[in-house]
Design an enzyme around this catalytic site. Structure first.
Site, PDB file in Angstrom:
ATOM      1  N   GLU A 100       0.848  -1.202   0.022  1.00  0.00           N
ATOM      2  CA  GLU A 100       0.142  -0.115  -0.166  1.00  0.00           C
ATOM      3  C   GLU A 100       0.928   1.300  -0.256  1.00  0.00           C
ATOM      4  OE1 GLU A 100      -4.180  -1.313   2.189  1.00  0.00           O
ATOM      5  OE2 GLU A 100      -2.578  -0.974   3.575  1.00  0.00           O
ATOM      6  N   CYS A 113       3.250   8.167   1.270  1.00  0.00           N
ATOM      7  CA  CYS A 113       4.126   7.140   2.311  1.00  0.00           C
ATOM      8  C   CYS A 113       4.050   6.276   1.351  1.00  0.00           C
ATOM      9  CB  CYS A 113       3.056   7.159   3.281  1.00  0.00           C
ATOM     10  SG  CYS A 113       3.571   6.022   4.793  1.00  0.00           S
ATOM     11  N   CYS A 120       6.991  -7.194   6.622  1.00  0.00           N
ATOM     12  CA  CYS A 120       7.940  -6.419   7.413  1.00  0.00           C
ATOM     13  C   CYS A 120       8.437  -7.514   8.493  1.00  0.00           C
ATOM     14  CB  CYS A 120       7.457  -5.355   8.268  1.00  0.00           C
ATOM     15  SG  CYS A 120       8.972  -4.569   9.003  1.00  0.00           S
ATOM     16  N   CYS A 124       7.366  -5.515  15.262  1.00  0.00           N
ATOM     17  CA  CYS A 124       6.846  -4.689  16.412  1.00  0.00           C
ATOM     18  C   CYS A 124       5.358  -5.142  16.620  1.00  0.00           C
ATOM     19  CB  CYS A 124       7.044  -3.135  15.905  1.00  0.00           C
ATOM     20  SG  CYS A 124       8.596  -2.862  15.345  1.00  0.00           S
ATOM     21  N   CYS A 127       2.180  -2.731  15.462  1.00  0.00           N
ATOM     22  CA  CYS A 127       2.064  -2.364  14.048  1.00  0.00           C
ATOM     23  C   CYS A 127       1.475  -3.339  13.398  1.00  0.00           C
ATOM     24  CB  CYS A 127       3.465  -2.398  13.454  1.00  0.00           C
ATOM     25  SG  CYS A 127       3.507  -1.806  11.624  1.00  0.00           S
ATOM     26  N   GLY A 175       7.173  -2.113   5.673  1.00  0.00           N
ATOM     27  CA  GLY A 175       8.592  -2.503   5.416  1.00  0.00           C
ATOM     28  C   GLY A 175       9.777  -1.681   6.239  1.00  0.00           C
ATOM     29  N   GLU A 176      10.838  -2.428   6.693  1.00  0.00           N
ATOM     30  CA  GLU A 176      11.832  -1.719   7.067  1.00  0.00           C
ATOM     31  C   GLU A 176      12.891  -1.334   5.846  1.00  0.00           C
ATOM     32  OE1 GLU A 176      12.883  -0.135   9.843  1.00  0.00           O
ATOM     33  OE2 GLU A 176      14.935  -0.073   9.414  1.00  0.00           O
ATOM     34  N   CYS A 354      -0.388   5.472  10.178  1.00  0.00           N
ATOM     35  CA  CYS A 354       1.086   4.920  10.703  1.00  0.00           C
ATOM     36  C   CYS A 354       0.674   3.365  11.132  1.00  0.00           C
ATOM     37  CB  CYS A 354       1.756   5.555  11.495  1.00  0.00           C
ATOM     38  SG  CYS A 354       2.275   7.226  10.988  1.00  0.00           S
TER      39      CYS A 354
END
Ligand code: SAH
Length: 367
Positions: A100, A113, A120, A124, A127, A175-176, A354
Site C-alpha cells: 500500500e 508514504c 515487514c 513490532c 504495528c 517494511g523496514e 502509521c
C-alpha cells in the site's frame, strides 16, 4: 488458498542508473541517446503510454516498452478520506504480493508514504504490518513506481485539490527500508536525481524511517544524500523497547541514538524521533523526561520528537493515550527544550495511518 508465487520482479527502466540506461537501449538495438529521451518521457513528462513518446521511433516504442517498462504495480483498490485529499492505494505486484501507499495533501506540500517491502520482518507488536511477517523485498523500480503513480495522478489533476506534484516522500509504509538497503537507497537516488535522470524531488523532502539498524544508519549517512532520518524509538529504556521494537535486543536505545546523532553530524539534517504513544505502556511523563535527557546528552538542536497517537490495529489490546497524558508527555519534553510535534492521524479512518497498512485483498475478510 495456495500461497501466491513469489519472485523477482522483471527488470525495469526505473531500476537502472543513468549510466546503465544507454547500454540497456543498445541491447535493444537502439542508439544510446534514446536513453535520455526515454528518461525525459518517463521521469520528467511522467508519460507512461509508449505511443505518446513521439520522439522515439514509432517502430521501436512497443519493443522498448515491452523490454524496459513492464507493468510492476496494478491498482487493486483506492480508499479516500478528507474529501479525497488522502488516498490509500492497494497495489498488486507481479507475483501477487500486495503493498500500500498513501498520498496526503496538505496546504503547502503533497506527501506520499511508500512501502519498501511486502510485509515487514521487524515484528513490532503494535504495528499491523509487523504482524504478518515479511513476504519479500521490493525492487528499486517497485518503490519508485509508487511515487511515479502518485506523481502522474497529481499532475493530471486526478486527485482532489487540483494539480500538484509529490514534494515529500516518507518511507513509512510497509517494511523496514534499511533492511532492503540497496533497493531503498537506489530508489532515493532515483527520486532525488534532477530531471530527467530522476524525479527531481528535494532530498530534504525524503524521510527514511527505521527501527534503528545501526550499521545501515551509518552507511546511509555516508551516501551523501541530505535526506531526513526518522528513528522509531517508542521507549527510552531498553527493558520496554526490547518488547516494543524487538530489534532493540540487538541494538540498544543508546546505540540507536548515537547512530542518529552521527547521522545528524554527517548530513546536517535534524533527526526525528518517532514515538507512538500507547496508553499506560510508554506514555508516562517520566519516560518523556528520560527521553529528553538522553537526547540532550547528545547535544542541542539536532533532533525533534514526533509523538504519534497510537493508531488501532486489529487484534491489538493497546490503544492511544489519553489526551491529557499526551499533553503532559509533550510538556515534559518541551520543558527539557526538545522541539516536539504530535503527528496527525491522517488516514486513520481508512486504515491508512502509521502502522495500519496490512494490505488485505478486498475479497479476504479482515481478521
Ligand atoms: N519500519 C519503519 C517504518 C514503519 S511505519 C520504522 O519502523 O520506522 C512508520 C512509523 O509508524 C514507525 O515509527 C512505526 O513504529 C509507527 N507505527 C507503527 N505502528 C503504529 C501504530 N499502530 N500507531 C502509530 N504509529 C505506528
Amino acid at each position: 488458498m495456495s500461497a501466491p508465487r513469489r519472485g523477482k520482479p522483471p527488470r525495469h527502466f526505473s531500476d537502472l542508473e543513468p549510466a546503465e540506461r544507454a547500454a540497456a537501449l543498445a541491447e535493444l538495438g537502439e542508439k544510446p541517446f534514446r536513453a535520455r529521451q526515454l528518461a525525459t518521457q518517463w521521469f520528467e513528462r511522467l508519460e507512461d503510454d509508449p505511443e505518446r513518446m513521439t520522439d522515439l521511433p514509432a517502430s521501436s516504442r512497443r519493443r522498448i516498452a515491452d523490454a524496459l517498462l513492464p507493468t510492476l504495480l496494478t491498482p487493486v483498490r483506492s480508499l479516500t478520506a478528507d474529501g479525497g485529499r488522502t488516498v490509500k492505494t492497494l497495489w498488486r505486484l507481479h507475483d501477487g504480493a500486495l503493498v500500500e501507499s498513501v498520498l496526503m495533501r496538505y496546504k503547502n506540500r503533497d506527501t506520499l508514504c511508500i512501502s519498501s517491502q511486502a510485509g515487514c520482518g521487524m515484528n513490532c507488536p503494535f504495528c499491523a504490518t509487523g504482524q504478518a511477517g515479511l513476504t519479500r523485498n521490493l525492487s528499486t523500480a517497485e518503490i519508485v513506481e509508487q511515487v511515479l503513480a502518485a506523481s502522474r495522478a497529481l499532475a493530471r489533476g486526478e486527485v482532489a485539490g487540483g494539480p500538484g506534484r509529490v514534494s515529500n516522500v516518507v518511507f513509512m509504509g510497509m517494511g523496514e527500508a534499511l533492511a532492503n538497503y540497496r533497493s531503498a537507497v537506489a530508489a532515493v537516488r532515483r527520486l532525488t536525481a534532477p530531471a530527467p535522470d530522476g524525479l527531481g524531488i528535494s532530498a530534504r523532502g525524503v524521510t527514511m524511517s527505521t527501527v534503528g539498524l545501526v550499521p545501515a544508519i551509518d552507511k546511509f549517512a555516508a551516501e551523501g544524500i541530505a535526506a531526513t532520518l526518522a528513528l522509531s524509538l517508542h521507549a527510552p529504556d531498553d527493558e520496554l523497547r526490547d518488547e516494543l521494537v524487538p530489534i532493540n535486543q540487538r541494538w540498544k536505545v543508546g546505540e540507536a541514538l548515537d547512530a542518529a546523532r552521527r547521522y545528524f553530524e554527517a548530513t546536517g539534517r535534524r533527526v526525528s524521533i518517532e514515538y507512538a504513544l500507547i496508553r499506560d505502556v510508554n506514555d508516562q511523563a517520566w519516560r518523556a523526561d528520560r527521553l529528553g535527557k538522553l537526547l540532550n546528552a547528545r547535544g542541542k538542536g539536532w533532533v525533534h520528537v514526533n509523538p504519534i497517537p497510537l493508531n488501532p490495529t486489529p487484534g491489538s489490546k493497546w490503544t492511544a493515550s489519553d489526551p491529557a497524558v499526551e499533553r503532559a508527555f509533550v510538556a515534559a519534553l518541551e520543558a527539557r527544550g526538545i522541539p516536539t510535534t504530535v503527528r496527525d492521524t491522517r488516514g486513520s479512518d481508512i486504515d491508512g495511518a502509521c502502522g495500519q497498512l496490512a494490505a488485505v485483498a478486498p475479497e479476504q475478510p479482515r481478521a
